[in-house]
Design a protein around this motif. Structure first.
Motif, PDB file in Angstrom:
ATOM      1  N   GLY A 127      14.749   7.882   1.621  1.00 30.46           N
ATOM      2  CA  GLY A 127      14.227   6.545   1.406  1.00 30.46           C
ATOM      3  C   GLY A 127      14.905   5.856   0.235  1.00 30.46           C
ATOM      4  N   ARG A 128      15.027   4.537   0.325  1.00 28.26           N
ATOM      5  CA  ARG A 128      15.722   3.764  -0.702  1.00 28.26           C
ATOM      6  C   ARG A 128      14.838   2.734  -1.400  1.00 28.26           C
ATOM      7  N   LEU A 129      13.606   2.612  -0.977  1.00 29.26           N
ATOM      8  CA  LEU A 129      12.740   1.588  -1.561  1.00 29.26           C
ATOM      9  C   LEU A 129      12.284   1.941  -2.972  1.00 29.26           C
ATOM     10  N   GLY A 130      12.127   3.228  -3.236  1.00 31.65           N
ATOM     11  CA  GLY A 130      11.650   3.673  -4.532  1.00 31.65           C
ATOM     12  C   GLY A 130      12.687   4.505  -5.259  1.00 31.65           C
ATOM     13  N   PRO A 131      12.363   4.991  -6.442  1.00 38.14           N
ATOM     14  CA  PRO A 131      13.307   5.795  -7.228  1.00 38.14           C
ATOM     15  C   PRO A 131      13.753   7.063  -6.509  1.00 38.14           C
ATOM     16  N   ASP A 132      15.001   7.454  -6.762  1.00 36.27           N
ATOM     17  CA  ASP A 132      15.525   8.726  -6.277  1.00 36.27           C
ATOM     18  C   ASP A 132      14.845   9.849  -7.066  1.00 36.27           C
ATOM     19  N   GLY A 160      -3.023   8.158  -8.989  1.00 39.97           N
ATOM     20  CA  GLY A 160      -3.545   6.919  -9.563  1.00 39.97           C
ATOM     21  C   GLY A 160      -2.495   5.951 -10.035  1.00 39.97           C
ATOM     22  N   ALA A 161      -1.389   5.814  -9.300  1.00 39.56           N
ATOM     23  CA  ALA A 161      -0.319   4.922  -9.734  1.00 39.56           C
ATOM     24  C   ALA A 161      -0.808   3.488  -9.913  1.00 39.56           C
ATOM     25  N   CYS A 180      10.083   6.227   1.159  1.00 37.86           N
ATOM     26  CA  CYS A 180      10.497   5.431  -0.003  1.00 37.86           C
ATOM     27  C   CYS A 180      11.450   6.161  -0.934  1.00 37.86           C
ATOM     28  N   HIS A 181      11.453   7.495  -0.902  1.00 39.16           N
ATOM     29  CA  HIS A 181      12.186   8.261  -1.903  1.00 39.16           C
ATOM     30  C   HIS A 181      13.233   9.167  -1.264  1.00 39.16           C
ATOM     31  N   THR A 182      14.274   9.436  -2.045  1.00 41.82           N
ATOM     32  CA  THR A 182      15.331  10.370  -1.651  1.00 41.82           C
ATOM     33  C   THR A 182      15.208  11.652  -2.459  1.00 41.82           C
ATOM     34  N   PRO A 232      -0.740  -1.155 -12.360  1.00 38.28           N
ATOM     35  CA  PRO A 232      -1.198  -2.054 -11.297  1.00 38.28           C
ATOM     36  C   PRO A 232      -0.096  -2.995 -10.811  1.00 38.28           C
ATOM     37  N   GLU A 233      -0.116  -3.244  -9.494  1.00 38.43           N
ATOM     38  CA  GLU A 233       0.812  -4.141  -8.810  1.00 38.43           C
ATOM     39  C   GLU A 233       2.198  -3.549  -8.610  1.00 38.43           C
ATOM     40  N   SER A 234       2.426  -2.304  -9.047  1.00 42.01           N
ATOM     41  CA  SER A 234       3.688  -1.654  -8.702  1.00 42.01           C
ATOM     42  C   SER A 234       3.669  -1.315  -7.214  1.00 42.01           C
ATOM     43  N   ARG A 235       4.838  -0.984  -6.673  1.00 38.76           N
ATOM     44  CA  ARG A 235       4.919  -0.702  -5.240  1.00 38.76           C
ATOM     45  C   ARG A 235       4.533   0.730  -4.881  1.00 38.76           C
ATOM     46  N   MET A 236       4.224   1.531  -5.876  1.00 37.82           N
ATOM     47  CA  MET A 236       3.784   2.898  -5.633  1.00 37.82           C
ATOM     48  C   MET A 236       2.286   2.904  -5.349  1.00 37.82           C
ATOM     49  N   PRO A 237       1.869   3.304  -4.135  1.00 40.29           N
ATOM     50  CA  PRO A 237       0.432   3.352  -3.849  1.00 40.29           C
ATOM     51  C   PRO A 237      -0.213   4.573  -4.501  1.00 40.29           C
TER      52      PRO A 237
END
Length: 324
Positions: A259-264, A292-293, A249-251, A298-303
């Motif tokens: 990854g491009r799904l989440g923040p760089d 504990g993201a 998800c991350h670069t 809650p409901e963010s895409r970060m598990p």
């Protein structure tokens, strides 16, 4: 009297009470200043009309009828001609303001900002150079015109930096352009101004206005790849980043993570906050966010990686904090 002096004269008391890094009453850019000037002019005009009408109504009630007989002239003049003249003048002023805000010089810098639930993807584009990607924080050069191109990856968001410019919607499938010239170095707060879901309130961002030479140095530093870990703890943290699949998800520039799904995360350690303004930055908050993201946002895409042992979590947070 120039509008900016009118603003100072009429608003000094309010400005003293409302100054801050997220205040439309404390402008630090040309767009925000022009908008504030228009606000005071419209407020002053409305207040003058209100006082005049109330004074006339009081006069009509208080004096004997023979001294205030009314008539068609009052209806036509006060109810038709006066509103048309007043509103036409104000509308012409607003048209002129809109033209001034739209007629910006050629931008020295283009920044693409994509709103997502619930964070900000930021890309700096300078002609002839590779773009630089960041997240949840925007750095601008003072005194240089900037064009911010806004779009959305999912729902409608709204981009608003009250101290620098007016707000503008971010609409999926459409690019809106916001031009501004920041004037005063400092740190300002931006916020999504359109309800966009459960964590809308935790979708903020910092805007850092730097002198031009410091901005150039900052941008050059952003292009540098991540350094090799300086000690075993940081090396263990980097290895944990890949072992737990964070690169999906991350670069992190200078590593295989793209990854491009989440923040760089290439320079995440140098940012002022985590989770789009949810937490202050630092090793402790980083560890808390990783573990504990879903509890914090809650409901963010970060598990939540709550299966990670304490030592590994500490090492990963330390490595991310070192990315500056």
């Amino acid at each position: 009297m120039r509008p900016s002096r009118v603003t100072t004269a009429l608003g000094s008391a309010l400005l003293a009470a409302c100054e801050g890094r997220q205040s439309a009453l404390a402008p630090a850019g040309d767009g925000a200043r022009e908008t504030l000037d228009a606000t005071w002019i419209l407020f002053g005009g409305g207040a003058a009309i209100f006082v005049a009408v109330m004074a006339l109504a009081l006069y009509a009630v208080a004096v004997p009828p023979e001294r205030f007989r009314g008539g068609r002239g009052w209806v036509v003049g006060g109810g038709l001609l006066f509103p048309i003249a007043a509103l036409t003048l104000l509308q012409l002023y607003e048209f002129g303001l809109t033209r001034r805000l739209a007629a910006t010089p050629e931008p020295a810098l283009v920044i693409e900002v994509t709103g997502a639930m619930w964070w900000w993807d930021v890309r700096y584009r300078i002609p002839g150079q590779e773009p630089v990607r960041s997240a949840n924080e925007i750095v601008l050069p003072a005194g240089r015109p900037v064009e911010i191109r806004l779009d959305s990856a999912d729902v409608i968001h709204s981009f608003w930096i009250p101290s620098l410019a007016g707000k503008l919607d971010m609409i999926p499938g459409r690019v809106n352009r916001l031009s501004l010239t920041p004037e005063t170095p400092g740190v300002y707060r931006g916020q999504c101004a359109e309800y966009c879901g459960a964590q809308h309130a935790l979708m903020a961002f910092a805007v850092v206005v730097e002198p031009p030479d410091r901005f150039d140095a900052w941008l050059a530093g952003q292009r540098r790849p991540a350094a090799e870990p300086a000690d075993p703890l940081l090396e263990r943290g980097r290895d944990a980043f890949f072992a737990f699949g964070c690169q999906s998800c991350h670069t992190v520039r200078g590593t295989p993570a793209d990854g491009r799904l989440g923040p760089d995360l290439s320079k995440v350690g140098g940012r002022r906050s985590l989770g789009a303004g949810s937490l202050p930055n630092g090793a402790g908050p980083l560890a808390g966010w990783i573990a504990g993201a879903q509890h914090l946002k809650p409901e963010s895409r970060m598990p939540s990686f709550d299966v990670m042992d304490a030592d590994t979590l500490h090492a990963l947070a330390a490595w991310l904090e070192s990315l500056t």
